[in-house]
Design a protein around this motif. Structure first.
Motif, PDB file in Angstrom:
ATOM      1  N   THR A  97       0.712  -1.207  -0.120  1.00 15.70           N
ATOM      2  CA  THR A  97      -0.185   0.033  -0.052  1.00 15.70           C
ATOM      3  C   THR A  97       0.742   1.232  -0.080  1.00 15.70           C
ATOM      4  O   THR A  97       0.554   2.232  -0.625  1.00 15.70           O
ATOM      5  CB  THR A  97      -0.962  -0.003   1.201  1.00 15.70           C
ATOM      6  N   ILE A  98       1.903   1.237   0.841  1.00 16.35           N
ATOM      7  CA  ILE A  98       2.758   2.584   0.642  1.00 16.35           C
ATOM      8  C   ILE A  98       3.502   2.513  -0.381  1.00 16.35           C
ATOM      9  O   ILE A  98       3.663   3.391  -0.987  1.00 16.35           O
ATOM     10  CB  ILE A  98       3.854   2.088   2.129  1.00 16.35           C
ATOM     11  N   LEU A  99       3.991   1.542  -0.974  1.00 20.40           N
ATOM     12  CA  LEU A  99       4.763   1.343  -2.278  1.00 20.40           C
ATOM     13  C   LEU A  99       3.853   2.181  -3.333  1.00 20.40           C
ATOM     14  O   LEU A  99       4.198   2.875  -4.250  1.00 20.40           O
ATOM     15  CB  LEU A  99       5.315   0.011  -2.644  1.00 20.40           C
ATOM     16  N   SER A 100       2.485   1.463  -3.553  1.00 16.81           N
ATOM     17  CA  SER A 100       1.506   1.980  -4.577  1.00 16.81           C
ATOM     18  C   SER A 100       1.290   3.364  -4.266  1.00 16.81           C
ATOM     19  O   SER A 100       1.197   4.256  -5.218  1.00 16.81           O
ATOM     20  CB  SER A 100       0.189   1.155  -4.391  1.00 16.81           C
ATOM     21  N   GLN A 101       1.022   3.786  -3.026  1.00 20.94           N
ATOM     22  CA  GLN A 101       0.672   5.071  -2.871  1.00 20.94           C
ATOM     23  C   GLN A 101       2.005   6.115  -3.149  1.00 20.94           C
ATOM     24  O   GLN A 101       1.639   7.291  -3.807  1.00 20.94           O
ATOM     25  CB  GLN A 101       0.359   5.516  -1.103  1.00 20.94           C
ATOM     26  N   THR A 102       2.969   5.598  -2.660  1.00 19.46           N
ATOM     27  CA  THR A 102       4.345   6.427  -3.038  1.00 19.46           C
ATOM     28  C   THR A 102       4.485   6.720  -4.592  1.00 19.46           C
ATOM     29  O   THR A 102       4.755   7.816  -4.959  1.00 19.46           O
ATOM     30  CB  THR A 102       5.598   5.984  -2.486  1.00 19.46           C
ATOM     31  N   VAL A 103       4.536   5.632  -5.397  1.00 24.75           N
ATOM     32  CA  VAL A 103       4.528   5.630  -6.903  1.00 24.75           C
ATOM     33  C   VAL A 103       3.577   6.521  -7.422  1.00 24.75           C
ATOM     34  O   VAL A 103       3.745   7.362  -8.408  1.00 24.75           O
ATOM     35  CB  VAL A 103       4.639   4.346  -7.455  1.00 24.75           C
ATOM     36  N   SER A 104       2.315   6.669  -6.963  1.00 26.17           N
ATOM     37  CA  SER A 104       1.043   7.371  -7.314  1.00 26.17           C
ATOM     38  C   SER A 104       1.392   8.867  -7.003  1.00 26.17           C
ATOM     39  O   SER A 104       1.129   9.652  -7.942  1.00 26.17           O
ATOM     40  CB  SER A 104      -0.110   7.016  -6.395  1.00 26.17           C
ATOM     41  N   GLU A 105       1.857   9.205  -6.009  1.00 27.36           N
ATOM     42  CA  GLU A 105       2.099  10.492  -5.989  1.00 27.36           C
ATOM     43  C   GLU A 105       3.260  11.107  -6.621  1.00 27.36           C
ATOM     44  O   GLU A 105       3.229  12.167  -7.298  1.00 27.36           O
ATOM     45  CB  GLU A 105       2.540  10.559  -4.243  1.00 27.36           C
ATOM     46  N   TRP A 106       4.455  10.171  -6.846  1.00 21.90           N
ATOM     47  CA  TRP A 106       5.377  10.596  -7.792  1.00 21.90           C
ATOM     48  C   TRP A 106       4.796  10.718  -9.305  1.00 21.90           C
ATOM     49  O   TRP A 106       5.560  11.874  -9.966  1.00 21.90           O
ATOM     50  CB  TRP A 106       6.552   9.396  -7.878  1.00 21.90           C
ATOM     51  N   LEU A 107       3.996   9.953  -9.854  1.00 22.32           N
ATOM     52  CA  LEU A 107       3.720   9.938 -11.245  1.00 22.32           C
ATOM     53  C   LEU A 107       2.609  10.567 -11.282  1.00 22.32           C
ATOM     54  O   LEU A 107       1.765  11.009 -12.375  1.00 22.32           O
ATOM     55  CB  LEU A 107       3.543   8.723 -11.752  1.00 22.32           C
ATOM     56  N   GLY A 108       1.328  10.791 -10.448  1.00 19.76           N
ATOM     57  CA  GLY A 108       0.027  11.211 -10.387  1.00 19.76           C
ATOM     58  C   GLY A 108      -0.824  10.356 -11.022  1.00 19.76           C
ATOM     59  O   GLY A 108      -1.889  10.784 -11.717  1.00 19.76           O
ATOM     60  N   VAL A 109      -0.668   9.048 -10.903  1.00 18.00           N
ATOM     61  CA  VAL A 109      -1.600   8.245 -11.311  1.00 18.00           C
ATOM     62  C   VAL A 109      -2.268   7.273 -10.438  1.00 18.00           C
ATOM     63  O   VAL A 109      -1.488   7.180  -9.073  1.00 18.00           O
ATOM     64  CB  VAL A 109      -0.892   7.132 -12.326  1.00 18.00           C
ATOM     65  N   SER A 110      -3.247   6.525 -10.669  1.00 16.63           N
ATOM     66  CA  SER A 110      -3.954   5.860  -9.328  1.00 16.63           C
ATOM     67  C   SER A 110      -4.712   4.496  -9.989  1.00 16.63           C
ATOM     68  O   SER A 110      -4.638   3.527  -9.141  1.00 16.63           O
ATOM     69  CB  SER A 110      -5.210   6.751  -8.799  1.00 16.63           C
TER      70      SER A 110
END
Length: 213
Positions: A97-110
């Protein structure tokens, strides 16, 4: 023609704890072993001419069970580190969950569709934010995975109808889809444990087919 049966390893301890593995490793759970055995029963009767596997414990345990149960335990298992999962560097063994959230914030995708479409960007973001110096660029990941499959078909097996068993990892499989069937990658979500994909090599071309067991 060569048919590669590409399989993600069975469920592991870190999988069950919801953690990303990358180059981190852990053994199969009882459920993971059971699933590998069940797959071995499903494909029993299929004759494999070679077996290649990531040099991780989880992949090794998976391939041994599948070969034994499917009646192919006479096949030598060839380990190759190029079949490893992405190295996630400082994000390795992080909660999913933290990995996905972090990558989402970096790239702006969900969404998963966006994640899959931007697979190279995910690898590059992890690489750029890594603090260990171990994470890989998408070019490095792609080159090692494409290279190991090219080496397999150079062994002379492509002169006959051969079946090759390959046990690897989720993001490694997504990378292969990105390289050889990007339209399928955009339509899928997660690569499940013990999920099987069939990759065909024929007349110099790699192409994915639906798995039929």
């Amino acid at each position: 023609m060569v048919t590669f049966y590409i399989i993600r390893h069975g469920e592991t301890l870190l999988n069950s704890l919801g953690r990303a593995q990358g180059w981190s490793d852990s053994p199969l759970t009882d459920h993971g072993k059971k699933s590998a055995i069940e797959l071995g029963l499903e494909i029993k009767g299929t004759i494999f001419h070679a077996a290649y596997v990531s040099d991780t414990l989880r992949a090794g345990q998976t391939v041994e069970l599948i070969l034994s149960i499917s009646g192919n335990d006479n096949i030598k298992i060839q380990k190759d580190m190029r079949l490893r999962e992405w190295c996630l560097g400082s994000m390795d063994a992080e909660h999913n969950t933290i990995l996905s959230q972090t990558v989402s914030e970096w790239l702006g995708v969900s969404s998963f569709a966006e994640f899959n479409k931007r697979l190279p960007d995910i690898a590059e973001a992890i690489y750029e934010h890594d603090t260990t110096g171990m994470a890989e660029s998408f070019a490095d990941i792609s080159n090692r995975l494409k290279g190991v499959f090219e080496d397999m078909v150079k062994n002379g097996l492509h002169n006959e109808s051969s079946n090759i068993l390959v046990v690897t990892h989720a993001f490694a499989i997504k990378t292969l889809l990105y390289l050889f069937a990007p339209e399928r990658l955009c339509a899928m979500e997660r690569v499940k444990n013990i999920e099987v994909l069939r990759l065909i090599y024929d007349e110099g071309v790699f192409r994915f087919q639906e798995m039929e067991v």
